[in-house]
Design a protein around this motif. Structure first.
Motif, PDB file in Angstrom:
ATOM      1  N   ASP A  65      13.974  -7.234   3.723  1.00 31.67           N
ATOM      2  CA  ASP A  65      13.126  -7.353   5.071  1.00 31.67           C
ATOM      3  C   ASP A  65      12.036  -6.680   5.028  1.00 31.67           C
ATOM      4  O   ASP A  65      11.777  -5.702   4.840  1.00 31.67           O
ATOM      5  CB  ASP A  65      14.434  -6.744   6.190  1.00 31.67           C
ATOM      6  N   LYS A  66      10.986  -7.596   5.287  1.00 25.15           N
ATOM      7  CA  LYS A  66       9.559  -7.389   5.192  1.00 25.15           C
ATOM      8  C   LYS A  66       8.848  -7.778   6.223  1.00 25.15           C
ATOM      9  O   LYS A  66       8.866  -8.962   6.626  1.00 25.15           O
ATOM     10  CB  LYS A  66       8.981  -6.918   3.722  1.00 25.15           C
ATOM     11  N   ARG A  67       7.781  -6.835   6.359  1.00 23.82           N
ATOM     12  CA  ARG A  67       6.758  -7.588   7.405  1.00 23.82           C
ATOM     13  C   ARG A  67       5.779  -8.530   6.664  1.00 23.82           C
ATOM     14  O   ARG A  67       5.641  -8.363   5.547  1.00 23.82           O
ATOM     15  CB  ARG A  67       5.906  -6.698   8.183  1.00 23.82           C
ATOM     16  N   PRO A  68       5.215  -9.374   7.565  1.00 18.38           N
ATOM     17  CA  PRO A  68       4.164 -10.224   6.422  1.00 18.38           C
ATOM     18  C   PRO A  68       2.929  -9.675   6.133  1.00 18.38           C
ATOM     19  O   PRO A  68       2.478  -8.635   6.681  1.00 18.38           O
ATOM     20  CB  PRO A  68       3.795 -11.270   7.703  1.00 18.38           C
ATOM     21  N   ILE A  69       2.213 -10.112   5.298  1.00 20.36           N
ATOM     22  CA  ILE A  69       0.954  -9.691   4.797  1.00 20.36           C
ATOM     23  C   ILE A  69      -0.115  -9.800   5.839  1.00 20.36           C
ATOM     24  O   ILE A  69      -0.349 -10.774   6.314  1.00 20.36           O
ATOM     25  CB  ILE A  69       0.588 -10.167   3.401  1.00 20.36           C
ATOM     26  N   GLU A  70      -1.004  -8.678   6.327  1.00 17.89           N
ATOM     27  CA  GLU A  70      -1.852  -8.707   7.409  1.00 17.89           C
ATOM     28  C   GLU A  70      -3.019  -7.897   6.799  1.00 17.89           C
ATOM     29  O   GLU A  70      -2.892  -7.338   5.940  1.00 17.89           O
ATOM     30  CB  GLU A  70      -1.097  -8.213   8.731  1.00 17.89           C
ATOM     31  N   ASP A  71      -3.931  -8.240   7.800  1.00 16.25           N
ATOM     32  CA  ASP A  71      -5.221  -7.547   7.646  1.00 16.25           C
ATOM     33  C   ASP A  71      -5.011  -5.931   8.007  1.00 16.25           C
ATOM     34  O   ASP A  71      -4.859  -5.827   9.282  1.00 16.25           O
ATOM     35  CB  ASP A  71      -6.312  -8.171   8.606  1.00 16.25           C
ATOM     36  N   PRO A  72      -5.366  -5.039   6.996  1.00 20.66           N
ATOM     37  CA  PRO A  72      -4.983  -3.681   7.462  1.00 20.66           C
ATOM     38  C   PRO A  72      -6.026  -3.077   8.398  1.00 20.66           C
ATOM     39  O   PRO A  72      -7.210  -3.338   8.588  1.00 20.66           O
ATOM     40  CB  PRO A  72      -5.100  -2.890   6.130  1.00 20.66           C
ATOM     41  N   GLU A  73      -5.510  -2.706   9.627  1.00 22.71           N
ATOM     42  CA  GLU A  73      -6.292  -2.305  10.854  1.00 22.71           C
ATOM     43  C   GLU A  73      -7.126  -1.324  10.553  1.00 22.71           C
ATOM     44  O   GLU A  73      -8.361  -0.770  11.110  1.00 22.71           O
ATOM     45  CB  GLU A  73      -5.423  -1.846  11.968  1.00 22.71           C
ATOM     46  N   ALA A  74      -6.803  -0.152   9.664  1.00 24.89           N
ATOM     47  CA  ALA A  74      -7.330   0.998   9.593  1.00 24.89           C
ATOM     48  C   ALA A  74      -8.802   0.985   8.593  1.00 24.89           C
ATOM     49  O   ALA A  74      -9.571   1.520   8.470  1.00 24.89           O
ATOM     50  CB  ALA A  74      -6.641   2.083   8.684  1.00 24.89           C
ATOM     51  N   GLU A  75      -8.648  -0.273   7.717  1.00 20.32           N
ATOM     52  CA  GLU A  75      -9.813  -0.711   6.956  1.00 20.32           C
ATOM     53  C   GLU A  75     -10.221  -1.915   7.144  1.00 20.32           C
ATOM     54  O   GLU A  75     -10.244  -3.007   6.097  1.00 20.32           O
ATOM     55  CB  GLU A  75      -9.451  -0.554   5.549  1.00 20.32           C
ATOM     56  N   SER A  76     -10.595  -2.324   8.533  1.00 22.38           N
ATOM     57  CA  SER A  76     -11.236  -3.682   8.765  1.00 22.38           C
ATOM     58  C   SER A  76     -12.540  -3.843   8.296  1.00 22.38           C
ATOM     59  O   SER A  76     -13.196  -2.915   8.272  1.00 22.38           O
ATOM     60  CB  SER A  76     -11.255  -3.745  10.153  1.00 22.38           C
ATOM     61  N   VAL A  77     -12.887  -4.959   7.780  1.00 17.54           N
ATOM     62  CA  VAL A  77     -14.084  -5.430   7.352  1.00 17.54           C
ATOM     63  C   VAL A  77     -14.536  -6.716   7.771  1.00 17.54           C
ATOM     64  O   VAL A  77     -13.753  -7.784   8.536  1.00 17.54           O
ATOM     65  CB  VAL A  77     -14.072  -5.536   5.912  1.00 17.54           C
TER      66      VAL A  77
END
Length: 501
Positions: free
Chosen positions: A131-143
């Motif tokens: 059970d895992k979440r999808p790969i997303e854009d990391p909010e703490a290191e947005s570019v």
């Protein structure tokens, strides 16, 4: 089963051929564990067997279809049981295990354990439910420009993301388990031929020497292996971005991945590593260099601006132009506190608002930080508690601190702001310079896995530290380890003893 028998299980007691005896040992071990399922059945209609799995960690549908139904169908003699279990099972990941300790280890990681009568070994079946979440854009290191993918909590997914970036077989990944209770999987990744062997061996030794009950996040590893645990500066880089990891691997650094967290550690690093952003290399070198210089300038302001204001206003009023001095004096006419107390009060309030914005839900966190700062600042000025120039200085300092790309480095610089304000409020500009010199000396003595934290800028190293030179120049020296910052045996042995400044 008494305590001594349970201890024998932990000491790699071998499995018995008697199925009921094996089950009694394991049932006693997992007493009061509702999520551990014991299912007994017959193989071929006459041979007793048992299947053990943890509810929620194992895929029950595959267990039912690929194991239970497959083995119970047909009629087999005992001589065919061994081959039937091997051939009939539609499970690719199958391992033979022969001790109770191995049964416990595999069962805890989601494997299903198959025990058969008159067989002195068990089969660990890799029917793990993921059970895992999808790969997303990391909010703490947005570019603005760059890949839109980040690590997740699954270590298998994270290693595959790195493999997509670097397909060379020289990319090595070694797995160890840390934590006496959690047995957390930790992967050490490096490129053979680029990573320094001395640093690699030191890092492996430190990880293997970790004695903790459990490792739940990379912070446990970071706090256990860094050279100087008392330094406010982070000595390992933390990131959620696969492209950042790939870039550092290509420069000869070593990566540490921990199962259950999207944050990855990179070592060794320097002070300049925390000022760099991945976007610096995705735009042209002129844009990247300009933004990086602006970042250095405002980082300096974020540490020294309140202290400079307090020192000049308290001890060196002659440095302020007359017109500006009159304006500041009129705004401070009704203020009951000296500039030092005023600065500390506003800085603590600003940091509290920032922390509150982080802990609140995302939908209202930013609004509370901004609106709270405006309302409290305006109310404090009108109430005569602080002056308007101090609010401006603290606001500029807060904005400057947001330019630090790495949160761990930013919070370290924010903490250092308070002792420097204290020195400036008591000794003036002399105290400010004393604080800056102390920080620089500490940075010069600090190491990251034996590598200097503030290496000298020579032999072209400034091209990727202070500036972002064109790729034609960077390609000649993208290797992190060179004759200027190569670790020596003394640095690796001392492990923080040379970083007490």
């Amino acid at each position: 089963m008494n305590q001594s028998e349970q201890e024998k299980i932990k000491q790699d007691l071998p499995l018995f051929k008697d199925l009921p005896k094996n089950l009694s040992y394991l049932q006693a071990t997992y007493s009061n564990c509702y999520d551990v399922v014991f299912r007994t059945f017959c193989i071929g209609g006459h041979t007793d067997a048992a299947l053990l799995y943890m509810e929620g960690l194992s895929d029950t549908k595959q267990i039912e279809n690929n194991v239970m139904n497959t083995l119970m169908e047909g009629s087999l003699s005992f001589s065919d049981i061994h081959e039937a279990v091997k051939e009939r099972l539609q499970v690719l990941d199958t391992k033979e295990i022969r001790t109770f300790a191995d049964c416990i280890t595999y069962l805890s990681t989601g494997y299903s354990i198959l025990l058969v009568q008159k067989m002195d070994y068990a089969l660990a079946l890799g029917l793990v439910k993921v059970d895992k979440r999808p790969i997303e854009d990391p909010e703490a290191e947005s570019v603005v420009r760059g890949p839109r993918e980040g690590f997740i909590e699954s270590i298998q997914t994270n290693t595959s993301l790195i493999r997509r970036k670097i397909s060379s077989p020289t990319l090595k990944m070694e797995k160890v388990k840390v934590g006496s209770y959690t047995k957390t999987e930790v992967v050490i990744a490096y490129i053979e031929g680029k990573a320094d062997k001395q640093v690699l061996e030191t890092l492996k030794t430190r990880i293997n020497e970790i004695e903790l009950d459990g490792v739940l996040e990379t912070g446990y590893i970071e706090g256990s292996i860094k050279d100087n645990p008392y330094s406010p500066f982070p000595q390992l880089l933390t990131t959620e971005r696969p492209d950042v990891v790939a870039a550092n691997l290509l420069e000869g650094r070593i990566v540490i991945l921990v199962d259950g967290t999207p944050f990855v550690l990179i070592a060794p690093v320097s002070f300049y590593s925390f000022i760099q952003s991945p976007e610096d290399y995705y735009f042209g070198f002129l844009i990247g260099s300009s933004v990086r210089l602006l970042r250095y300038l405002f980082i300096f302001f974020s540490v020294t601006l309140p202290s400079l204001y307090v020192a000049i206003l308290t001890f060196h009023q002659e440095m302020i132009p007359t017109t500006l001095l009159i304006t500041i004096a009129s705004s401070r006419e009704a203020i009951p506190f000296p500039a030092f107390v005023e600065a500390i009060l506003m800085e603590v309030t600003f940091e509290a608002l920032r922390e509150a914005g982080l802990r609140l839900p995302k939908q209202i966190g930013a609004a509370v930080s901004i609106v709270g700062g405006l309302v409290i600042g305006q109310a404090a000025v009108q109430a005569g508690i602080v002056s308007a120039p101090m609010v401006i200085v603290v606001s500029l300092t807060g904005i400057a601190s947001f330019l630090v790309p790495r949160y761990s480095q930013g919070i370290a610089l924010r903490l250092l702001r308070f002792p420097i304000i204290l020195l400036a409020g008591t000794l003036g500009l002399f105290g400010l310079m004393l604080g800056i010199i102390t920080i620089v000396i500490h940075l010069c003595k600090l190491t990251s896995i034996g590598v200097p934290y503030l290496p000298p800028l020579k032999n072209g190293s400034w091209q990727d530290a202070l500036f972002r030179a064109p790729w034609q120049s960077l390609q000649k020296r993208r290797r992190f380890f060179n004759e200027d910052n190569h670790p020596n045996q003394k640095n690796l042995r001392m492990r923080g003893k040379d970083s007490k400044a």
